[in-house]
Each structure stands twice: as structure tokens, then as C-alpha cells.
Scaffold this active site. Structure first.
Site, mmCIF file in Angstrom:
data_model
loop_
_atom_site.group_PDB
_atom_site.id
_atom_site.type_symbol
_atom_site.label_atom_id
_atom_site.label_comp_id
_atom_site.label_asym_id
_atom_site.label_seq_id
_atom_site.Cartn_x
_atom_site.Cartn_y
_atom_site.Cartn_z
ATOM 1 N N ASP A 99 -5.553 -5.371 -1.314
ATOM 2 C CA ASP A 99 -4.752 -4.388 -2.150
ATOM 3 C C ASP A 99 -4.026 -5.098 -3.128
ATOM 4 O O ASP A 99 -3.789 -6.411 -3.452
ATOM 5 C CB ASP A 99 -3.487 -3.917 -1.227
ATOM 6 C CG ASP A 99 -3.922 -2.873 -0.496
ATOM 7 O OD1 ASP A 99 -5.053 -2.588 -0.130
ATOM 8 O OD2 ASP A 99 -3.181 -2.195 0.203
ATOM 9 N N HIS A 244 -4.092 -9.082 0.529
ATOM 10 C CA HIS A 244 -3.729 -8.702 -0.784
ATOM 11 C C HIS A 244 -4.448 -9.558 -1.615
ATOM 12 O O HIS A 244 -4.618 -10.789 -1.326
ATOM 13 C CB HIS A 244 -2.112 -8.599 -0.969
ATOM 14 C CG HIS A 244 -1.580 -7.520 -0.159
ATOM 15 N ND1 HIS A 244 -1.239 -7.914 1.245
ATOM 16 C CD2 HIS A 244 -1.131 -6.544 -0.665
ATOM 17 C CE1 HIS A 244 -0.571 -6.959 1.332
ATOM 18 N NE2 HIS A 244 -0.429 -5.948 0.453
#
Length: 279
Positions: A99, A244
Site C-alpha cells: 500500500d 507498505h
């Protein structure tokens, strides 16, 4: 590293993974509103790497630890009450997701590792990051990865109006289509927090919501070993892993991927991307 050279700790971890690494705990469950099956496109090809200024929003450095519906949001915001995650686990498949990117400091290294092991993943990108790093989205397309919509600026959607939510989604869809070549079919709410408006608007824009089952908590920079252990201890058929590639220092995430990905593959897991389920 060869098997006969591995420390006993790694061999024990390998055996645990082969045994299934336990069930995914209910407290870690989040997910998708529609069933998906996992499959992958063609093998990757080499692509460019970018080194441009990063414009990550400051508030993404310490995100809320939330799994979203059905427990983290008020009941009145939910569209339905049944469990949201229904990912097919046939064939010991797992999905890796990243992400907040793309970030030219970390995303290329993640793509390099995925290419080395011939693995596809999902990248939920923010428009404000994607607009300055379109070449990384083009590389994701070339190498068979799936790019999803993570809004433009990573806001808490439950605090926005319907018009603001649509703008966050739509602008990001446009950037993804321009750089990746297709409009996104998947959407992930920032912080894993959906409401009725977000789900409805995402559907209107042709996207399915996708969350996760295993949170690496890499945004807390807990150390490479902690990130690796969370993935390997949570490994199970149908698991969706959250990591992430932007929003802060993601060097630990990069190094952890290099450790746990070959372990998952050696243990018999197939790491791939989901396909939408059409009734």
C-alpha cells in the site's frame, strides 16, 4: 542458503510453514466483499526504475491500526454483516499486497525481488504518489502485477462527503488508467475503514473492495525479523498479506520480503494475484 547450512531456527520455521503455520486468527480477519480466485498472468519482464522526489503525505507515517468492517467501524456504516473475507484457498495460494506507493526509494526493490522469484503481487497506490511515478505503474503492468486504487491522498473516508470520496477515487482511477493502461478493478480504503458511501461509490466506478487477513505492521518499523515472523506465522491458504512500499521508511519491508518470499515458496505456497469473481 542451502538447507544443510541453515540455523535450526530457520529449519524449524520452514517445517512450521510446511505444516501450514496454523490457522489465521479471527482477530486478524478483514477482507473482500466478493469471492475471488487467485491466478497470475504471464512472466515478468524488466522495466525502468525511477528516482524522483517523494511527496508522501505526513499523516500516512503513523496510520490507524484498523481492520475496518465488521468490528472497527460503527454498525450503522456497514452495508452488510457477514464476514467480508472470502478468498479461495485452493492450492495453498497466498496474496501479497503493498500500500501507499509507488515510492522510487522502495518500490523498485520490491519489484526486483518479485521478479527474481517470478511472483506477482498487488499494489494499492495513492494518486498523489502515482502521478509523479507513472513509470513504476507501467513497470507493474509489464511485469503482470495488479494495481488497485488506494485513494488520492489517503484520507479517513468516514470523515468525507460522498463528493469528496468520489473525487479521491476517481482522480486515482484516472492516473492509474493513464500509467498502467487499465482502470483499477480493486479498491482498498485507507486504514481499512469503509462506510456505505465508499462501498457504493467504489462499485459505481467498477471496483471491488479488498482488505487483508495478515497485517505485517511494517509501518511501525518493528524490525525485519518481526515483519518476517508475522508473515510466516500467519501463512495459510487464502491469506492476504498487508505491507507498505511508501508512507515512511520502508527499508525493513524491502528486506523482510527478501527473507519470507523464498521461504513461502519453498514451503509449497503459491503467491499470486486474485481475479475478480463474476457470477
Amino acid at each position: 542458503m542451502k538447507k544443510d547450512q541453515m540455523p535450526s531456527r530457520l529449519l524449524t520455521r520452514r517445517r512450521a510453514l510446511i505444516a501450514g503455520a496454523g490457522a489465521v486468527g479471527a482477530a486478524a480477519t478483514a477482507g473482500v466483499l466478493t469471492a475471488v480466485t487467485v491466478d497470475g498472468p504471464a512472466a515478468p519482464a524488466a522495466g525502468p526504475q525511477a528516482h524522483r522526489p517523494v511527496t508522501s503525505s505526513a499523516y500516512r507515517l503513523q496510520p490507524i491500526t484498523g481492520y475496518g468492517p465488521p468490528h472497527a467501524a460503527p454498525r450503522r456504516t456497514l452495508v452488510r454483516r457477514e464476514p467480508l473475507l472470502r478468498v479461495s484457498g485452493r492450492g495453498r495460494t497466498m496474496v501479497l499486497t503493498f500500500d501507499d506507493g509507488p515510492d522510487p526509494r522502495y518500490t523498485p526493490d520490491i519489484l526486483d525481488t518479485l521478479a527474481e522469484y517470478d511472483v506477482r503481487a498487488m499494489f494499492f497506490v495513492c494518486g498523489e504518489m502515482a502521478v509523479g511515478n507513472k513509470n513504476l505503474l507501467a513497470r507493474m503492468a509489464d511485469e503482470g502485477h495488479v494495481v488497485g486504487n488506494h485513494t488520492w491522498s489517503h484520507p479517513l473516508l468516514t470523515r468525507l462527503t460522498r463528493r469528496q470520496i468520489r473525487s479521491e477515487m476517481e482522480r486515482t482511477c484516472d492516473v492509474i488508467e493513464d500509467a498502467y493502461g487499465e482502470r483499477p478493478e480493486w479498491f482498498r480504503a485507507p486504514y481499512g475503514t469503509w462506510n456505505r458511501a465508499a462501498l457504493q461509490l467504489g462499485a459505481e466506478l467498477g471496483m471491488e473492495p479488498l482488505s487483508w487477513t495478515v497485517d505485517t505492521l511494517d509501518w511501525t518499523t518493528p524490525g525485519v525479523r518481526s515483519i518476517t515472523d508475522r508473515v510466516e506465522h500467519g501463512a495459510a491458504p487464502g491469506v492476504v498479506v498487508l505491507s507498505h512500499d511508501a508512507g515512511g521508511d520502508r527499508s525493513q519491508s524491502v528486506r523482510a520480503l527478501r527473507r519470507y518470499l523464498p521461504e513461502l515458496l519453498d514451503s509449497g505456497y503459491r503467491v499470486t494475484v486474485p481475479r475478480r469473481h463474476y457470477a
